[in-house]
Design an enzyme around this catalytic site. Structure first.
Site, short mmCIF file in Angstrom:
data_model
loop_
_atom_site.label_atom_id
_atom_site.label_comp_id
_atom_site.label_asym_id
_atom_site.label_seq_id
_atom_site.Cartn_x
_atom_site.Cartn_y
_atom_site.Cartn_z
CD GLN A 107 8.95 5.54 1.92
OE1 GLN A 107 7.86 5.62 1.37
NE2 GLN A 107 9.08 5.62 3.21
CB SER A 110 6.10 -1.12 1.00
OG SER A 110 5.69 -0.01 1.74
CB SER A 142 4.97 6.88 -4.84
OG SER A 142 4.07 6.21 -4.03
CD GLU A 225 6.15 15.59 8.11
OE1 GLU A 225 6.09 14.53 7.49
OE2 GLU A 225 5.22 16.09 8.76
C1 LIG Z 1 -0.82 5.98 -2.29
C2 LIG Z 1 0.23 5.14 -1.67
C3 LIG Z 1 1.56 5.44 -1.88
C4 LIG Z 1 2.56 4.61 -1.36
N1 LIG Z 1 3.87 4.90 -1.64
C5 LIG Z 1 4.85 4.11 -1.15
C6 LIG Z 1 6.23 4.39 -1.46
O1 LIG Z 1 6.54 5.32 -2.20
N2 LIG Z 1 7.17 3.56 -0.96
C7 LIG Z 1 6.87 2.52 -0.13
O2 LIG Z 1 7.81 1.87 0.32
N3 LIG Z 1 5.57 2.20 0.17
C8 LIG Z 1 4.57 2.97 -0.34
N4 LIG Z 1 3.24 2.68 -0.06
C9 LIG Z 1 2.93 1.45 0.68
C10 LIG Z 1 2.37 1.70 2.08
O3 LIG Z 1 3.34 2.16 2.96
C11 LIG Z 1 1.77 0.35 2.55
O4 LIG Z 1 0.70 0.05 1.66
C12 LIG Z 1 1.23 0.42 3.96
O5 LIG Z 1 2.29 0.56 4.88
C13 LIG Z 1 0.40 -0.85 4.32
O6 LIG Z 1 1.10 -2.00 4.03
P1 LIG Z 1 0.46 -3.18 3.15
O7 LIG Z 1 -0.09 -2.57 1.89
O8 LIG Z 1 1.49 -4.24 3.00
O9 LIG Z 1 -0.77 -3.71 3.98
P2 LIG Z 1 -0.71 -4.73 5.22
O10 LIG Z 1 0.31 -4.27 6.19
O11 LIG Z 1 -0.60 -6.12 4.68
O12 LIG Z 1 -2.14 -4.53 5.85
C14 LIG Z 1 -3.30 -5.24 5.40
C15 LIG Z 1 -4.44 -4.94 6.34
O13 LIG Z 1 -4.14 -5.42 7.67
C16 LIG Z 1 -4.27 -4.38 8.62
N5 LIG Z 1 -3.23 -4.50 9.67
C17 LIG Z 1 -1.91 -4.73 9.48
N6 LIG Z 1 -1.26 -4.75 10.68
C18 LIG Z 1 -2.20 -4.50 11.63
C19 LIG Z 1 -2.16 -4.39 13.06
N7 LIG Z 1 -1.02 -4.53 13.76
N8 LIG Z 1 -3.32 -4.13 13.71
C20 LIG Z 1 -4.50 -3.98 13.03
N9 LIG Z 1 -4.60 -4.08 11.67
C21 LIG Z 1 -3.46 -4.35 10.98
C22 LIG Z 1 -4.07 -3.09 7.83
O14 LIG Z 1 -4.73 -1.99 8.46
C23 LIG Z 1 -4.72 -3.44 6.48
O15 LIG Z 1 -6.11 -3.24 6.54
C24 LIG Z 1 2.22 3.47 -0.58
C25 LIG Z 1 0.86 3.17 -0.37
C26 LIG Z 1 -0.13 3.97 -0.92
C27 LIG Z 1 -1.56 3.62 -0.69
#
Ligand SMILES: Cc1cc2nc3c(=O)[nH]c(=O)nc-3n(C[C@H](O)[C@H](O)[C@H](O)COP(=O)(O)OP(=O)(O)OC[C@H]3O[C@@H](n4cnc5c(N)ncnc54)[C@H](O)[C@@H]3O)c2cc1C
Length: 412
Positions: A107, A110, A142, A225
């Site tokens: 996928q 992000s 991933s 799902e």
């Molecule tokens: C194990 C794992 C597998 C993954 N696999 C994939 C994959 O295969 N493909 C893919 O595309 N992505 C993948 N991801 C990414 C995942 O979807 C993102 O990490 C997730 O959506 C959070 O985005 P970010 O890391 O940019 O954090 P951010 O969005 O930058 O968030 C940072 C912090 O701000 C907080 N925050 C953000 N917005 C708000 C809000 N509106 N209100 C309150 N708090 C908020 C969050 O809770 C967090 O604590 C994976 C992540 C993990 C951990």
């Protein structure tokens, strides 16, 4: 629980059993051709099975020790989207390989600056004749390095409102201009990648659905799902459950310590509440109702519970748990390993310990980030289940990072 599982002599169950006796170790393709990988999908990929029939198939496969192909993103996300919005050519080309597990999918959603606020994505797809030219970067992809294809969302119209200028593509991972850089996570496993697109050319036939309809398609998943029976594992339904941990503890730890007893009692209660929650969702599904708030609440509770299971396992081992390869000792049944594929431990250094607990402890913080963070899940429950208003600055159209910079009145 207001439903009964069909008895041992149920004719549908006997049919599945008979097939399994003729195919004691079926390949992914054989399971796919029988319709047992995605029984709820329409033919020829599935059997249009009712939830009860799905349950019977799940039970019989588990009883025979047969596991389905491990292609979570292909089967859970890409497949249902192609099934709903793909052309006949796209269905014929992609779905058989997805269902049989012969072509693994990843996928590509992000981005470094777009995670929770995914619609802020900046990767561009510019139309050039019969092709789109892709430039930008995706992150946390991933399993990208094991995948043949990725589902990619990219911005086709930068002038449209942000949710409307996005389109959905199939992107082969071996296409010219695409490079993948490994990201090693803190478990030491190589499970993620950062993907770079440098003038990657995708034919127009690789777009799924209409141009600009990508955001709607990206959300096509939950309704497709499969009924999940075996989701007691503490790492997103995989891996060892609280029950496995409790079994090991009963065998090997002094359970007269009141602190240990308190930790175990908490785990037991959480696991029981989750189990009853799963049965409620199942019961609603079998009655033809759409499960409501239960599924959102269940996701948050299951993730927190997974972290508690792994923290308890580590604390029982004590300071030694900080060493690679430490964990509760004792035999774990095979099902406790289902779905855990990235355990990287050097067996020459640690021949006796079970790596799963140490890996699980280090992986468990990710449970509250992947698939929507804790905070975002709570926002969804607040707004969509409890009907509370959106945060004031978000209502004004600010992004989350802008609200944190100016200070959010709802948090001060
Ligand atoms: C194990 C794992 C597998 C993954 N696999 C994939 C994959 O295969 N493909 C893919 O595309 N992505 C993948 N991801 C990414 C995942 O979807 C993102 O990490 C997730 O959506 C959070 O985005 P970010 O890391 O940019 O954090 P951010 O969005 O930058 O968030 C940072 C912090 O701000 C907080 N925050 C953000 N917005 C708000 C809000 N509106 N209100 C309150 N708090 C908020 C969050 O809770 C967090 O604590 C994976 C992540 C993990 C951990």
């Amino acid at each position: 629980m207001d439903f009964d599982l069909p008895a041992d002599d149920d004719p549908y169950r006997l049919t599945v059993r008979q097939w399994l006796s003729q195919h004691p170790a079926p390949s992914g393709r054989e399971l796919a051709e029988a319709g047992y990988v995605v029984p709820h999908w329409p033919e020829p990929y599935g059997l249009e099975a009712s939830p009860m029939h799905q349950l019977i198939i799940d039970e019989e496969l588990a009883r025979a020790g047969v596991t389905r192909p491990n292609n979570a993103i292909g089967i859970g996300w890409a497949g249902p989207t192609i099934l709903t919005a793909g052309s006949e050519d796209q269905k014929n080309r992609y779905l058989p390989g997805i269902v049989s597990g012969e072509e693994i999918w990843c996928q590509m959603f992000s981005e470094p600056e777009a995670g929770s606020d995914l619609a802020a994505l900046a990767t561009r797809a510019e139309r050039d004749g019969d092709e789109y030219v892709i430039n930008g970067s995706k992150v946390w992809t991933s399993g990208g390095h094991h995948s043949a294809f990725g589902i990619l969302i990219a911005r086709t119209d930068p002038d449209a409102p942000k949710h409307r200028g996005i389109s959905y593509f199939v992107c082969p991972t071996n296409v010219a201009g695409l490079t993948m850089q490994p990201i090693i996570d803190m478990t030491t496993a190589y499970s993620f990648n950062q993907v770079f697109f440098d003038n990657v050319r995708l034919p127009v036939e690789n777009r799924i659905g209409r141009e600009g309809d990508g955001w709607r398609l990206a959300k096509t998943t939950l309704s497709n799902e499969r009924v999940q029976l075996s989701s007691a594992g503490s790492l997103w339904g995989s891996g060892p459950s609280a029950e496995h941990l409790l079994d090991l503890v009963r065998q090997s730890v002094d359970t007269s310590d009141p602190l240990v007893r308190q930790q175990l009692a908490r785990l037991y209660c959480e696991a029981e509440v989750l189990r009853l929650g799963r049965l409620r969702v199942l019961s609603a599904t079998l009655a033809g109702k759409t499960p409501g708030a239960e599924s959102s609440v269940q996701k948050i509770m299951a993730d927190e519970h997974g972290q508690h299971v792994m923290e308890t396992a580590a604390s029982i081992v004590g300071a030694q748990a900080m060493l690679t390869g430490a964990g509760p000792t004792g035999e774990l049944p095979a099902e406790a390993r289902t779905g855990v594929t990235e355990v990287n431990i050097d067996r020459r250094l640690f021949p006796d310990v079970d790596p799963i607990w140490h890996y699980g402890f280090l992986f468990s913080p990710a449970l509250s980030i992947g698939g929507g963070t804790f905070a975002v899940q709570r926002n969804i429950i607040a707004e969509q289940v409890l009907g509370l208003p959106r945060e004031p600055n978000l209502q004004k159209g600010m992004t989350w990072s802008e609200t944190t910079r100016v200070g959010n009145p709802s948090r001060s």
